[in-house]
Design a protein around this motif. Structure first.
Motif, PDB file in Angstrom:
ATOM      1  N   GLU B 197       0.813  -0.911   0.175  1.00  0.00           N
ATOM      2  CA  GLU B 197       0.157  -0.021  -0.028  1.00  0.00           C
ATOM      3  C   GLU B 197       0.867   1.173  -0.015  1.00  0.00           C
ATOM      4  OE1 GLU B 197      -3.323   0.346  -0.100  1.00  0.00           O
ATOM      5  OE2 GLU B 197      -3.567  -1.665  -0.102  1.00  0.00           O
ATOM      6  N   ILE B 198       0.519   2.348  -0.772  1.00  0.00           N
ATOM      7  CA  ILE B 198       1.181   3.523  -0.808  1.00  0.00           C
ATOM      8  C   ILE B 198       0.199   4.809  -0.941  1.00  0.00           C
ATOM      9  CG2 ILE B 198       3.358   2.640  -1.962  1.00  0.00           C
ATOM     10  CD1 ILE B 198       2.240   4.586  -4.418  1.00  0.00           C
ATOM     11  N   GLU B 199       0.395   5.708  -0.297  1.00  0.00           N
ATOM     12  CA  GLU B 199      -0.435   6.635  -0.476  1.00  0.00           C
ATOM     13  C   GLU B 199      -0.224   7.805  -1.512  1.00  0.00           C
ATOM     14  OE1 GLU B 199      -0.525   9.144   3.301  1.00  0.00           O
ATOM     15  OE2 GLU B 199      -0.201   7.332   4.360  1.00  0.00           O
ATOM     16  N   ILE B 200      -1.326   8.334  -2.077  1.00  0.00           N
ATOM     17  CA  ILE B 200      -1.071   9.261  -3.325  1.00  0.00           C
ATOM     18  C   ILE B 200      -1.556  10.564  -2.808  1.00  0.00           C
ATOM     19  CG2 ILE B 200      -2.026   9.776  -5.533  1.00  0.00           C
ATOM     20  CD1 ILE B 200      -0.143   6.981  -5.656  1.00  0.00           C
ATOM     21  N   PRO B 201      -0.755  11.586  -2.964  1.00  0.00           N
ATOM     22  CA  PRO B 201       0.720  11.361  -3.047  1.00  0.00           C
ATOM     23  C   PRO B 201       1.333  10.766  -2.055  1.00  0.00           C
ATOM     24  CG  PRO B 201       0.516  13.607  -2.594  1.00  0.00           C
ATOM     25  CD  PRO B 201      -1.008  13.012  -2.549  1.00  0.00           C
ATOM     26  N   PRO B 202       2.670   9.899  -2.402  1.00  0.00           N
ATOM     27  CA  PRO B 202       3.306   9.134  -1.654  1.00  0.00           C
ATOM     28  C   PRO B 202       4.076   9.926  -0.401  1.00  0.00           C
ATOM     29  CG  PRO B 202       3.953   8.636  -3.867  1.00  0.00           C
ATOM     30  CD  PRO B 202       3.453   9.933  -3.892  1.00  0.00           C
ATOM     31  N   LYS B 203       4.332   9.235   0.598  1.00  0.00           N
ATOM     32  CA  LYS B 203       4.630  10.035   1.888  1.00  0.00           C
ATOM     33  C   LYS B 203       6.128   9.850   1.799  1.00  0.00           C
ATOM     34  CE  LYS B 203       3.336   9.422   6.182  1.00  0.00           C
ATOM     35  NZ  LYS B 203       2.499   8.778   7.216  1.00  0.00           N
ATOM     36  N   ASN B 204       7.041  10.750   2.209  1.00  0.00           N
ATOM     37  CA  ASN B 204       8.542  10.857   2.364  1.00  0.00           C
ATOM     38  C   ASN B 204       8.823   9.807   3.381  1.00  0.00           C
ATOM     39  OD1 ASN B 204       8.671  13.349   0.635  1.00  0.00           O
ATOM     40  ND2 ASN B 204      10.449  13.794   1.890  1.00  0.00           N
ATOM     41  N   VAL B 205       9.870   9.136   3.097  1.00  0.00           N
ATOM     42  CA  VAL B 205      10.633   8.466   3.982  1.00  0.00           C
ATOM     43  C   VAL B 205      12.041   9.075   4.041  1.00  0.00           C
ATOM     44  CG1 VAL B 205      11.787   6.095   4.157  1.00  0.00           C
ATOM     45  CG2 VAL B 205       9.551   6.351   3.529  1.00  0.00           C
ATOM     46  N   ALA B 206      12.639   9.301   5.204  1.00  0.00           N
ATOM     47  CA  ALA B 206      13.784  10.154   5.168  1.00  0.00           C
ATOM     48  C   ALA B 206      14.887   8.920   4.880  1.00  0.00           C
ATOM     49  CB  ALA B 206      13.964  10.643   6.646  1.00  0.00           C
ATOM     50  N   ILE B 207      16.036   9.728   4.388  1.00  0.00           N
ATOM     51  CA  ILE B 207      17.139   9.184   4.041  1.00  0.00           C
ATOM     52  C   ILE B 207      17.815   9.136   5.403  1.00  0.00           C
ATOM     53  CG2 ILE B 207      19.170   9.239   2.899  1.00  0.00           C
ATOM     54  CD1 ILE B 207      17.842  10.657   0.539  1.00  0.00           C
ATOM     55  N   GLY B 208      18.315   7.760   5.540  1.00  0.00           N
ATOM     56  CA  GLY B 208      19.199   7.631   6.905  1.00  0.00           C
ATOM     57  C   GLY B 208      18.446   6.967   8.059  1.00  0.00           C
ATOM     58  N   LYS B 209      17.352   6.833   7.813  1.00  0.00           N
ATOM     59  CA  LYS B 209      16.334   6.265   9.137  1.00  0.00           C
ATOM     60  C   LYS B 209      15.886   5.027   8.727  1.00  0.00           C
ATOM     61  CE  LYS B 209      14.375   7.152  12.735  1.00  0.00           C
ATOM     62  NZ  LYS B 209      15.118   6.145  13.422  1.00  0.00           N
ATOM     63  N   ALA B 210      16.555   3.973   9.521  1.00  0.00           N
ATOM     64  CA  ALA B 210      16.245   2.502   9.474  1.00  0.00           C
ATOM     65  C   ALA B 210      14.645   2.444   9.921  1.00  0.00           C
ATOM     66  CB  ALA B 210      17.064   1.797  10.295  1.00  0.00           C
ATOM     67  N   SER B 211      14.182   1.148   9.744  1.00  0.00           N
ATOM     68  CA  SER B 211      12.718   0.908  10.158  1.00  0.00           C
ATOM     69  C   SER B 211      12.907  -0.432  10.826  1.00  0.00           C
ATOM     70  CB  SER B 211      12.074   0.775   8.991  1.00  0.00           C
ATOM     71  OG  SER B 211      10.690   0.174   9.159  1.00  0.00           O
ATOM     72  N   PHE B 212      12.295  -0.312  12.206  1.00  0.00           N
ATOM     73  CA  PHE B 212      12.005  -1.703  12.871  1.00  0.00           C
ATOM     74  C   PHE B 212      10.838  -2.619  12.400  1.00  0.00           C
ATOM     75  CE2 PHE B 212      15.081   0.629  15.881  1.00  0.00           C
ATOM     76  CZ  PHE B 212      15.495  -0.484  16.438  1.00  0.00           C
ATOM     77  N   LEU B 213      10.986  -3.703  11.677  1.00  0.00           N
ATOM     78  CA  LEU B 213      10.007  -4.466  11.127  1.00  0.00           C
ATOM     79  C   LEU B 213       9.439  -5.254  12.118  1.00  0.00           C
ATOM     80  CD1 LEU B 213      11.525  -5.068   7.388  1.00  0.00           C
ATOM     81  CD2 LEU B 213       9.865  -3.153   8.183  1.00  0.00           C
ATOM     82  N   ARG B 214      10.212  -5.758  13.150  1.00  0.00           N
ATOM     83  CA  ARG B 214       9.693  -6.783  14.025  1.00  0.00           C
ATOM     84  C   ARG B 214      10.502  -6.498  15.276  1.00  0.00           C
ATOM     85  NH1 ARG B 214       8.093 -12.751  13.080  1.00  0.00           N
ATOM     86  NH2 ARG B 214       8.431 -13.377  15.125  1.00  0.00           N
ATOM     87  N   GLU B 215       9.821  -6.537  16.463  1.00  0.00           N
ATOM     88  CA  GLU B 215      10.437  -6.304  17.719  1.00  0.00           C
ATOM     89  C   GLU B 215      10.705  -7.763  18.325  1.00  0.00           C
ATOM     90  OE1 GLU B 215      11.473  -3.097  18.879  1.00  0.00           O
ATOM     91  OE2 GLU B 215      10.234  -1.980  17.534  1.00  0.00           O
ATOM     92  N   GLY B 216      11.866  -7.762  19.062  1.00  0.00           N
ATOM     93  CA  GLY B 216      12.156  -9.063  19.750  1.00  0.00           C
ATOM     94  C   GLY B 216      13.175  -8.887  20.756  1.00  0.00           C
ATOM     95  N   SER B 217      13.350  -9.948  21.433  1.00  0.00           N
ATOM     96  CA  SER B 217      14.397  -9.707  22.646  1.00  0.00           C
ATOM     97  C   SER B 217      15.387 -10.609  22.600  1.00  0.00           C
ATOM     98  CB  SER B 217      13.493 -10.099  23.891  1.00  0.00           C
ATOM     99  OG  SER B 217      12.932 -11.082  24.022  1.00  0.00           O
ATOM    100  N   ASP B 218      15.285 -11.846  21.791  1.00  0.00           N
ATOM    101  CA  ASP B 218      16.314 -12.725  22.003  1.00  0.00           C
ATOM    102  C   ASP B 218      17.579 -12.688  20.662  1.00  0.00           C
ATOM    103  OD1 ASP B 218      15.243 -14.317  23.777  1.00  0.00           O
ATOM    104  OD2 ASP B 218      13.863 -15.110  22.390  1.00  0.00           O
ATOM    105  N   ILE B 219      17.101 -12.392  19.622  1.00  0.00           N
ATOM    106  CA  ILE B 219      18.144 -11.996  18.648  1.00  0.00           C
ATOM    107  C   ILE B 219      17.868 -10.718  17.688  1.00  0.00           C
ATOM    108  CG2 ILE B 219      16.934 -13.882  17.111  1.00  0.00           C
ATOM    109  CD1 ILE B 219      19.797 -14.793  16.523  1.00  0.00           C
ATOM    110  N   THR B 220      18.710 -10.401  17.073  1.00  0.00           N
ATOM    111  CA  THR B 220      18.527  -9.127  16.283  1.00  0.00           C
ATOM    112  C   THR B 220      19.053  -9.459  14.822  1.00  0.00           C
ATOM    113  OG1 THR B 220      18.754  -7.507  17.835  1.00  0.00           O
ATOM    114  CG2 THR B 220      18.909  -6.613  15.892  1.00  0.00           C
ATOM    115  N   PHE B 221      18.133  -9.258  13.897  1.00  0.00           N
ATOM    116  CA  PHE B 221      18.873  -9.099  12.594  1.00  0.00           C
ATOM    117  C   PHE B 221      18.843  -7.905  11.985  1.00  0.00           C
ATOM    118  CE2 PHE B 221      16.514 -13.442  12.912  1.00  0.00           C
ATOM    119  CZ  PHE B 221      17.348 -14.295  12.511  1.00  0.00           C
ATOM    120  N   ILE B 222      19.952  -7.471  11.437  1.00  0.00           N
ATOM    121  CA  ILE B 222      20.089  -6.069  10.859  1.00  0.00           C
ATOM    122  C   ILE B 222      20.498  -6.602   8.957  1.00  0.00           C
ATOM    123  CG2 ILE B 222      21.287  -3.980  10.623  1.00  0.00           C
ATOM    124  CD1 ILE B 222      22.042  -4.490  13.587  1.00  0.00           C
ATOM    125  N   SER B 223      19.594  -5.871   8.364  1.00  0.00           N
ATOM    126  CA  SER B 223      19.602  -6.191   6.901  1.00  0.00           C
ATOM    127  C   SER B 223      19.103  -5.010   6.043  1.00  0.00           C
ATOM    128  CB  SER B 223      18.864  -7.429   6.768  1.00  0.00           C
ATOM    129  OG  SER B 223      19.204  -7.965   5.731  1.00  0.00           O
TER     130      SER B 223
END
Lengths: 385, 335
Positions: B197-223
């Motif tokens: 899904e996107i909005e029209i007009p699309p919403k800006n996503v800041a350069i240099g800002k990562a996004s947490f797709l899933r929160e968890g406490s045992d292990i971290t994947f950075i990709s």
């Protein structure tokens, strides 16, 4: 000019068949057991039209076999066929011998087939077998044969500087041996090719630049993005530049002989512009070509957003939009043109070079040769026919 | 609206081009690759170029310096090698050399990545290589809203941005280069990346800002890129074994969102998954960021250790997969 059907026909045919037998027996071992330049052994004079025709048919049938494997999903990624370039490949390869090098582009298989490489390792490579020419690592754009000093690349223009290196090495290590590079007219706008023309001349290298002009730079018409005349461009580097009908194998063969002999004699580089055709698009599945082949299906997906965009505001004035739409339609219309016209097919054009009976015999033999190569390869790879 | 990854990018560009007449596009075949934009904005703004990457990427630097906003297209990021001077020595240097008085607002759009059997001259990622040059931003969206939002930000940026579009996500690239209209070839396409899904007009996503797709406490994947989706898959498998995973999608290779990386590393077990080359690249950079911040937890990485082979089965072994990520995770979890 039609080449003379000389008395050496029998010898040529015998040697040629021995070559194929040899290929069949040792396709899995090192390729260096294959002899090179057999058809002209002894004296380097005329190349027989039967030989040239056979090589062209081999190259064509081989490409067709690859296309069929690709359609079956056995070859991955892009597959750029060299259909339409067979006369150039056959005409030049006919004059190459042991120690000569070839630098190839993304349409590398016709020159490799004409150069006499065993077919099975190439097929195995393309179907991703570890028994392939490059152990499954290279694939169709990156075929390498150290024994034949043959190397290809998928980066447009890169065959030119590579050939310079091959030529310089030959100058030191294999006197009288040359390097030939093949690239498209699209590559003539790549800086490294122009730099190579200069370097070849100032170092007086035994290199032949073969520019295959199919009039397309990917899916852009070359004349729209190319200034001036390409042979004039090459001549500006103070080297001979010949224009040749690259659909006529006899013409190519004659010019190739001249260019290669010149290089062998230490008289430096030359440039050959060979007009050819692009029968099967930029690559198999070329989107332009597909619109041409299955218009209804493609037009359904392409047209609605195109029309929406063409009328959306704000944007360019209507005249500019009309020009854009015209340009898109023209590209689509031209994309499949080479496939439809017999006079664009080097094989069709060369039919009259030899007697019909002989021609049919050659076609039959080649058909069997290629079919067997495919069958054997699929067996070796453990795949069904 | 629900769109494909490629349409999201197009919608963003279309919106930006309608707003800002200074935006022009040039590169090989752009009249056909961007036929919708071509039909709307015409041949003056969408300009097909010859196969002369060094000339037209170099020209893009000048165009941007002199007041326009070019999107210059290098079809496949691998081909940027032919034009690397424009990036390495020109675009990236102008701002510093001019004492901050002149900038180069150019967007360099390239497709990248593998997974369709085209070998290592057409399937590289190269975000590590490019990111190693100071003065350039490199963005690698992994889903349609990020693809649109990062394109808008790239077009608003004052300095050079390399915009990398993964071929497994962009359906037209995968169709041209991988399938070619064939129905009998299969690709491991992450669905949540290929459409969304996107909005029209699309919403800006800041350069240099990562996004947490899933929160968890045992292990971290950075990709980043397609590997993000492989990490999400692996984390589902781990969940079934009662291990909870955090997945951070970097979205931008440089500037690196160090803050988010540190926050994500709180699980004490970090797995960096990078489709790009393992050595001298993004994963090493993340290790350095962690190490310099005093991180003392476990660290491992999954990446590409050599040339990407042609054969699909060899390629599968070379690129990060759900299996290889899962294995790395199990090891670091000690289970």
């Amino acid at each position: 000019m039609i080449l003379l059907v000389g008395g050496r026909l029998g010898l040529v045919f015998f040697l040629h068949m021995s070559l194929h037998m040899a290929q069949r027996f040792c396709y899995l071992s090192s390729v260096k057991t294959i002899s090179k330049g057999d058809h002209m052994q002894g004296e380097r004079k005329e190349v027989q039209p039967e030989y040239l025709y056979r090589q062209m048919v081999r190259a064509r049938r081989f490409e067709e076999a690859l296309a069929s494997l690709w359609r079956r999903g056995l070859i991955s990624g892009e597959l750029h066929l060299g259909t339409g370039e067979e006369a150039i490949a056959a005409g030049f390869a006919a004059h190459l011998e042991d120690g000569d090098a070839i630098a190839l582009d993304h349409r590398s298989t016709p020159p490799l087939v004409c150069r006499g490489l065993p077919l099975e390792p190439i097929i195995l490579e393309l179907i991703g077998s570890e028994k392939g020419l490059c152990s499954g690592w290279g694939g169709h754009m990156h075929l390498f044969s150290r024994d034949f000093l043959a190397a290809s690349s998928g980066i447009v223009g890169s065959s030119a500087p590579l050939a310079l290196g091959f030529a310089l090495a030959n100058k030191h290590l294999r006197q009288g041996k040359v390097a030939v590079c093949f690239f498209g007219e699209g590559a003539m706008n790549q800086g490294m090719v122009l730099e190579s023309l200069n370097l070849a001349r100032v170092w007086k290298l035994p290199v032949i630049f073969v520019c295959k002009d199919n009039r397309w730079a990917i899916t852009t018409r070359s004349k729209n993005v190319t200034a001036g005349c390409l042979t004039k461009r090459a001549r500006a580097y103070d080297m001979p530049a010949w224009k040749v009908n690259g659909l006529r194998v006899d013409d190519v063969c004659k010019t190739a002989k001249r260019a290669i002999e010149r290089a062998r004699e230490g008289r430096g580089p030359s440039f050959v512009l060979a007009r050819c055709s692009r029968i099967d698009g930029h690559f198999l599945g070329d989107p332009l070509f597909r619109i041409f082949e299955e218009p209804l299906e493609q037009v359904k997906t392409i047209t609605p957003p195109l029309i929406r965009s063409a009328i959306a505001k704000p944007g360019a004035p209507s005249g500019a939009r009309a020009r854009a739409l015209f340009c898109i339609s023209k590209a689509i219309a031209l994309a499949g043109a080479d496939k439809l016209k017999n006079f664009k097919d080097p094989l069709f054009i060369s039919k009259n070079l030899i007697l019909e009976e002989k021609r049919l015999e050659i076609e039959r033999e080649v058909f069997e040769e290629i079919e067997k190569a495919v069958r054997t390869s699929l067996e070796v790879a453990g795949l069904k026919r | 609206m629900r769109v494909s990854f490629a349409t999201a990018i197009e919608k963003a560009i279309e919106h930006a081009m309608a707003e800002d007449e200074r935006i022009i596009i040039f590169g090989e075949d752009v009249h056909l690759l961007r036929n919708n934009l071509y039909a709307r904005f015409g041949p003056e703004r969408i300009i097909p170029a010859p196969i002369s990457e060094s000339a037209f990427l170099g020209a893009a630097v000048g165009v941007a310096m002199a007041g326009l906003k070019p999107i210059v297209e290098i079809m496949l990021v691998d081909f940027i090698a032919v034009a690397f001077d424009a990036l390495l020595n020109q675009a990236s240097k102008v701002k510093a050399f001019s004492g901050g008085k002149w900038n180069v607002p150019v967007v360099i759009r390239c497709s990248c990545g593998g997974g369709y059997g085209d070998a290592g001259q057409h399937e590289q990622c190269l975000w590590g290589l490019i990111s190693s040059v100071p003065g350039i931003s490199v963005v690698v969206p992994s889903n349609p809203p990020d693809a649109a939002g990062l394109m808008l930000s790239a077009l608003n940026a004052e300095d050079p941005v390399v915009y990398l579009e993964h071929k497994l996500l962009s359906e037209y690239w995968l169709d041209y280069l991988g399938a070619g209209g064939r129905k009998n070839v299969a690709f491991d396409i992450p669905e949540s990346g290929a459409s969304g899904e996107i909005e029209i007009p699309p919403k800006n996503v800041a350069i240099g800002k990562a996004s947490f797709l899933r929160e968890g406490s045992d292990i971290t994947f950075i990709s980043i890129g397609v590997s993000v989706h492989r990490c999400l898959e692996a984390s589902k498998a781990l969940e079934r074994e009662d291990a909870s995973s955090c997945v951070l999608d970097l979205r931008t290779a440089t500037p690196l969102d160090k803050e988010s990386i540190l926050e994500a590393s709180r699980t004490g077990r970090v797995v960096v998954v990078d489709e790009d080359y393992l050595s001298f690249g993004l994963s090493g950079e993340i290790a350095a960021v962690l190490s310099e911040s005093g991180y003392r937890g476990a660290f491992t990485r999954v990446g590409n250790t050599g040339v990407i082979p042609y054969a699909r089965h060899l390629e599968d072994r070379a690129l990060p997969s759900v299996d290889s990520i899962y294995e790395a995770a199990k090891k670091i979890l000690g289970t």
